[in-house]
Design a protein around this motif. Structure first.
Motif, mmCIF file in Angstrom:
data_model
loop_
_atom_site.group_PDB
_atom_site.id
_atom_site.type_symbol
_atom_site.label_atom_id
_atom_site.label_comp_id
_atom_site.label_asym_id
_atom_site.label_seq_id
_atom_site.Cartn_x
_atom_site.Cartn_y
_atom_site.Cartn_z
ATOM 1 N N ASN A 16 38.842 -25.222 2.572
ATOM 2 C CA ASN A 16 37.548 -25.462 3.210
ATOM 3 C C ASN A 16 36.812 -24.152 3.475
ATOM 4 O O ASN A 16 36.114 -24.003 4.483
ATOM 5 C CB ASN A 16 37.722 -26.268 4.495
ATOM 6 C CG ASN A 16 36.584 -27.255 4.686
ATOM 7 O OD1 ASN A 16 35.856 -27.558 3.756
ATOM 8 N ND2 ASN A 16 36.433 -27.729 5.901
ATOM 9 N N ALA A 17 37.015 -23.183 2.571
ATOM 10 C CA ALA A 17 36.391 -21.872 2.695
ATOM 11 C C ALA A 17 36.206 -21.284 1.300
ATOM 12 O O ALA A 17 36.916 -21.656 0.369
ATOM 13 C CB ALA A 17 37.266 -20.952 3.541
ATOM 14 N N ILE A 18 35.244 -20.367 1.188
ATOM 15 C CA ILE A 18 35.007 -19.688 -0.073
ATOM 16 C C ILE A 18 35.165 -18.194 0.130
ATOM 17 O O ILE A 18 35.091 -17.697 1.260
ATOM 18 C CB ILE A 18 33.614 -20.029 -0.649
ATOM 19 C CG1 ILE A 18 32.494 -19.632 0.309
ATOM 20 C CG2 ILE A 18 33.535 -21.511 -1.002
ATOM 21 C CD1 ILE A 18 31.080 -19.830 -0.248
ATOM 22 N N THR A 34 32.180 -16.201 7.998
ATOM 23 C CA THR A 34 33.120 -17.207 7.497
ATOM 24 C C THR A 34 33.812 -16.709 6.240
ATOM 25 O O THR A 34 35.038 -16.836 6.096
ATOM 26 C CB THR A 34 32.378 -18.529 7.192
ATOM 27 O OG1 THR A 34 31.748 -18.977 8.387
ATOM 28 C CG2 THR A 34 33.309 -19.588 6.680
ATOM 29 N N ILE A 35 33.050 -16.137 5.334
ATOM 30 C CA ILE A 35 33.624 -15.602 4.097
ATOM 31 C C ILE A 35 34.574 -14.452 4.418
ATOM 32 O O ILE A 35 35.680 -14.379 3.877
ATOM 33 C CB ILE A 35 32.506 -15.167 3.124
ATOM 34 C CG1 ILE A 35 31.757 -16.408 2.617
ATOM 35 C CG2 ILE A 35 33.068 -14.353 1.972
ATOM 36 C CD1 ILE A 35 30.528 -16.113 1.791
ATOM 37 N N ALA A 36 34.165 -13.555 5.300
ATOM 38 C CA ALA A 36 35.006 -12.407 5.658
ATOM 39 C C ALA A 36 36.311 -12.840 6.307
ATOM 40 O O ALA A 36 37.369 -12.255 6.047
ATOM 41 C CB ALA A 36 34.240 -11.463 6.582
ATOM 42 N N THR A 37 36.269 -13.866 7.136
ATOM 43 C CA THR A 37 37.492 -14.354 7.787
ATOM 44 C C THR A 37 38.503 -14.824 6.751
ATOM 45 O O THR A 37 39.691 -14.501 6.828
ATOM 46 C CB THR A 37 37.155 -15.503 8.761
ATOM 47 O OG1 THR A 37 36.256 -15.009 9.755
ATOM 48 C CG2 THR A 37 38.406 -16.057 9.419
ATOM 49 N N PHE A 38 38.023 -15.568 5.748
ATOM 50 C CA PHE A 38 38.916 -16.075 4.710
ATOM 51 C C PHE A 38 39.438 -14.936 3.819
ATOM 52 O O PHE A 38 40.638 -14.860 3.544
ATOM 53 C CB PHE A 38 38.207 -17.139 3.879
ATOM 54 C CG PHE A 38 39.094 -17.846 2.890
ATOM 55 C CD1 PHE A 38 40.359 -18.301 3.246
ATOM 56 C CD2 PHE A 38 38.663 -18.073 1.597
ATOM 57 C CE1 PHE A 38 41.173 -18.966 2.335
ATOM 58 C CE2 PHE A 38 39.468 -18.733 0.679
ATOM 59 C CZ PHE A 38 40.726 -19.180 1.050
ATOM 60 N N THR A 39 38.565 -14.049 3.400
ATOM 61 C CA THR A 39 39.029 -12.946 2.548
ATOM 62 C C THR A 39 39.965 -12.006 3.312
ATOM 63 O O THR A 39 40.907 -11.471 2.732
ATOM 64 C CB THR A 39 37.845 -12.159 1.944
ATOM 65 O OG1 THR A 39 36.991 -11.711 2.986
ATOM 66 C CG2 THR A 39 37.061 -13.003 0.955
ATOM 67 N N ARG A 72 33.884 -24.134 -4.430
ATOM 68 C CA ARG A 72 35.290 -23.988 -4.831
ATOM 69 C C ARG A 72 36.122 -23.863 -3.553
ATOM 70 O O ARG A 72 36.349 -22.781 -3.037
ATOM 71 C CB ARG A 72 35.495 -22.756 -5.705
ATOM 72 C CG ARG A 72 36.952 -22.649 -6.116
ATOM 73 C CD ARG A 72 37.228 -21.480 -7.016
ATOM 74 N NE ARG A 72 38.647 -21.428 -7.303
ATOM 75 C CZ ARG A 72 39.366 -20.331 -7.247
ATOM 76 N NH1 ARG A 72 38.801 -19.181 -6.969
ATOM 77 N NH2 ARG A 72 40.660 -20.380 -7.490
ATOM 78 N N LEU A 73 36.561 -25.003 -3.051
ATOM 79 C CA LEU A 73 37.314 -25.023 -1.792
ATOM 80 C C LEU A 73 38.823 -25.075 -2.023
ATOM 81 O O LEU A 73 39.599 -24.733 -1.133
ATOM 82 C CB LEU A 73 36.899 -26.240 -0.951
ATOM 83 C CG LEU A 73 35.421 -26.312 -0.561
ATOM 84 C CD1 LEU A 73 35.173 -27.565 0.267
ATOM 85 C CD2 LEU A 73 34.979 -25.065 0.174
ATOM 86 N N ASP A 74 39.228 -25.533 -3.191
ATOM 87 C CA ASP A 74 40.654 -25.739 -3.480
ATOM 88 C C ASP A 74 41.151 -24.608 -4.375
ATOM 89 O O ASP A 74 40.475 -24.211 -5.315
ATOM 90 C CB ASP A 74 40.840 -27.081 -4.189
ATOM 91 C CG ASP A 74 40.213 -28.214 -3.406
ATOM 92 O OD1 ASP A 74 40.925 -28.809 -2.592
ATOM 93 O OD2 ASP A 74 39.006 -28.486 -3.594
#
Length: 138
Positions: A16-18, A34-39, A72-74
């Motif tokens: 649920n993130a890109i 949000t992007i930075a948190t996931f990366t 592209r969440l998956d």
């Protein structure tokens, strides 16, 4: 709270993130936070996104025209030890069937050969007893 992952780890599913705006089409932009948190999660755990073969987006909101959003969440994220053990692994994006997410499938030892001939199905084969026998044996 963060837990450091080590070794032969594989994490797969709907995050649920890109990782960048390039992984999104339509709608407004995702927030840079949000992007930075996931990366940062990926980087701090020394994970590698092994990519994907097929259409680039795994989720859609199923709307039409200007309201259509695709992302592209998956994905599959793997540790470096795992990546070294399966260097040729590939992830295939499969066709959706009823869900707003496309399934993804990892192949750790993909076939490297490609046939130059196309397989063509002939309906008349269904009536042949030898074909029925061979199919049931296989």
């Amino acid at each position: 709270m963060s837990q450091h992952l080590e070794g032969k780890v594989v994490i797969a599913g709907d995050f649920n993130a890109i990782t960048s705006q390039a992984e999104k089409e339509g709608g407004g932009q995702k927030s840079a936070t949000t992007i930075a948190t996931f990366t940062n999660f990926i980087d701090s755990n020394e994970l590698v996104d092994i990519g994907m073969v097929g259409r680039p987006f795994t989720w859609t909101n199923r709307r039409q025209g200007e309201n259509l959003v695709k992302e592209r969440l998956d994905r599959y994220l793997v540790g470096m030890e795992w990546k070294l053990k399966f260097p040729n692994a590939v992830v295939h994006r499969l066709t959706e069937s009823g869900s707003d997410h496309a399934p993804i499938l990892m192949e750790t030892k993909p076939q490297s050969w490609h046939s130059k001939r196309w397989f063509k199905y002939q309906e008349r084969w269904c009536g042949e007893e030898d074909v029925k026998r061979i199919v049931s044996e296989v």
